[in-house]
Design an enzyme around this catalytic site. Structure first.
Site, short mmCIF file in Angstrom:
data_model
loop_
_atom_site.label_atom_id
_atom_site.label_comp_id
_atom_site.label_asym_id
_atom_site.label_seq_id
_atom_site.Cartn_x
_atom_site.Cartn_y
_atom_site.Cartn_z
N TYR A 10 9.09 17.26 54.33
CA TYR A 10 9.20 18.19 53.23
C TYR A 10 8.65 19.42 53.33
CZ TYR A 10 9.15 20.42 48.41
OH TYR A 10 9.13 21.19 47.64
N GLY B 279 11.61 22.18 46.77
CA GLY B 279 11.71 21.42 45.36
C GLY B 279 13.36 20.96 45.35
N ARG C 3 -25.76 23.92 7.54
CA ARG C 3 -26.33 22.48 7.56
C ARG C 3 -25.53 21.74 8.55
NH1 ARG C 3 -24.92 18.69 2.92
NH2 ARG C 3 -24.38 20.53 1.67
#
Length: 515
Positions: free
Chosen positions: A61, A68, A287
């Site tokens: 490939y 693709g 806090r």
């Protein structure tokens, strides 16, 4: 005295860290391809195996087929050598901003690291050419946009492939020039790509991984700065240091949260304002600061593992197993782990920006700042009426924070089917990484503004409340900030201060907390 040469990071297929990438990106280290014969022989075996396979009419490939969805198209043997150059030619369609020099170096590092794994079927010459770009600081102009993160970063990496071959433009010594001219000037021969090498350069996750490394490092420093700023803001607003008590945090065992609380506790050194200035419980942005920053601190080790695993992977397709003479077709170009890490990191960072934005809203408001002047203006007497302190700065911080929060939508959920439904599920990892960097940029702007605000607020607390004592760590930080930032008494533009502070943040100018 002669300046010492930067240390070398050797590419031999061994594991790299985020810090290695960042150091190379900022030219604090030098990249060196291993000269070891064993390493070079291992790389060469892959290219040699492909050559033998081609000679035996093997089907590979991207070597003897199109790319693709065109994988069913057979390439005539006489045209196989041209195919890699067509790959980077037709992918030259990137747009958007150009990656910065630091980002581009990181991309080259990430690609070299992957190819040095020895599973991509490339020649030693290709690796040497990437090393050459890094050594001479020849930086391909890489557009940031155009990648869906599978099959890897094809379009942006096509600009790397082209530069290696002496095509398109590069940044060299501060000038944008044709790559071919720069290579000729330095007597560097343009690369002629061997079969599979175009695919090996482009079909991988180098761009998203490089950006992720840089983002992780910046996020880690933002976390530390936000922690130090929180301590300064608690002191400036006459807050309650008992909110960070060790026993209190021992009963909720999130490690990062405990670390943030311990850092704030050490910074404050149990500093306590007088009873008449103290609320029993401060508002959440003070806090609960360890609970917000702690999420980022707890996320960083997990994200490091994902980013470094990707960095140290062979992530192109196909994988060439020369040892067992196999060509393995898969999907290692898929950037899902980077996408997830970047989507998560930008969320945690944006929450820190929001935390600091809320702290600033308290500091500038006389209803909540426990005796500090309105908008933290240092003007007194009749001139106080025309001076506005940090009023506009707070508006800008609100704008930067809102934009950062808007960008927290995860990119990875926007997968698209592309390329004739061959790439029908894609990661969007590069978009996620770019989004994360933008969130970091905005958050660093918030941090820069908060450095001005904290310096102003602490000075005003000391001026108006003489009993205020700064613990050592905060006194040192305040002293440094006072040298960088003139107290805002008369209204003035603050953009130059902000830009200087952004530079200091990005260069990690302050040493914060031992590991």
């Amino acid at each position: 005295m002669p300046t010492s040469q930067p240390e070398t990071i050797v590419f031999d297929g061994s594991r790299l860290s985020i810090e290695d990438v960042v150091a190379l990106a900022h030219q604090q280290r030098v990249a060196c391809l291993s000269p070891q014969p064993e390493f070079r022989a291992r790389i060469a075996r892959g290219a040699d195996f492909l050559d033998r396979l081609l000679a035996e009419d093997g089907v590979i490939y991207g070597v003897t087929t199109g790319y693709g969805d065109s994988c069913t198209v057979s390439i005539p043997p006489s045209l196989v050598s041209e195919l890699p150059h067509h790959l980077y030619a037709y992918h030259g369609c990137g747009l958007g901003r150009v990656l910065s020099p630091e980002e581009t170096r990181a991309v080259l590092v990430a690609r070299l690291a992957s190819l040095a794994r020895g599973m991509s079927g490339v020649s030693v010459g290709l690796l040497e050419q990437i090393e050459t770009l890094l050594r001479h600081d020849i930086l391909p102009l890489i557009p940031a946009e155009g990648s869906v993160g599978a099959s890897g970063d094809l379009t942006p990496l096509s600009y790397v492939a082209a530069a290696l071959c002496g095509e398109r433009d590069v940044l060299f010594k501060g000038e944008v020039r044709p790559a071919g001219g720069v290579l000729a000037e330095l007597n560097i021969a343009p690369l002629r790509l061997r079969p599979k090498e175009g695919l090996a350069i482009m079909n991988g996750t180098a761009v998203m991984t490089a950006l992720a490394c840089l983002a992780w490092q910046r996020a880690s420093y933002v976390s530390k700065l936000a922690t130090r700023l929180t301590a300064l803001n608690v002191l400036a607003s006459a807050g309650n240091a008992n909110h960070f008590d060790e026993v209190l945090f021992s009963v909720k065992p999130h490690v990062g949260q405990q670390l943030a609380a311990a850092r704030i506790r050490a910074d404050l050194a149990c500093a306590q304002p007088s009873r008449n200035e103290q609320r029993l419980q401060d508002r959440y942005s003070l806090r609960c600061a360890p609970h917000v920053i702690g999420v980022l601190e707890d996320a960083l080790p997990f994200f490091r593992a994902q980013i470094e695993n990707e960095l140290n992977s062979a992530n192109d397709n196909p994988i060439v197993d020369a040892e067992n003479e196999r060509v393995l077709h898969g999907g290692h170009f898929y950037g899902g782990h980077i996408a997830f890490a970047m989507d998560g990191l930008k969320n945690a960072v944006a929450n820190v920006a929001d935390l600091l934005d809320r702290q600033l809203a308290l500091l500038v408001d006389t209803r909540f700042n426990h005796g500090l002047p309105s908008n933290l203006s240092a003007a007194t007497g009749e001139r106080a009426a025309i001076n506005h302190g940090l009023k506009a700065l707070q508006i800008s911080v609100s704008a930067w924070t809102a934009e950062a929060l808007k960008l927290t939508m995860p990119a990875s959920v926007f997968s698209r089917s592309t390329e004739c439904h061959n790439q029908d599920k894609v990661s969007m990892g590069t978009i996620a990484a770019r989004d994360c960097l933008r969130v970091l940029e905005l958050t660093e702007q918030v941090v820069a503004a908060m450095l001005i605000a904290a310096r102003q607020a602490v000075s005003l607390r000391q001026r108006d409340h003489a009993s205020t004592i700064l613990p050592d760590a905060l006194a040192s930080m305040q002293s440094d900030l006072a040298e960088r930032i003139v107290l805002v008494t008369e209204d003035r533009a603050l953009d130059h201060d902000l830009r200087a502070l952004l530079g200091a943040i990005r260069s990690e100018a302050w040493s914060l907390y031992a590991a």
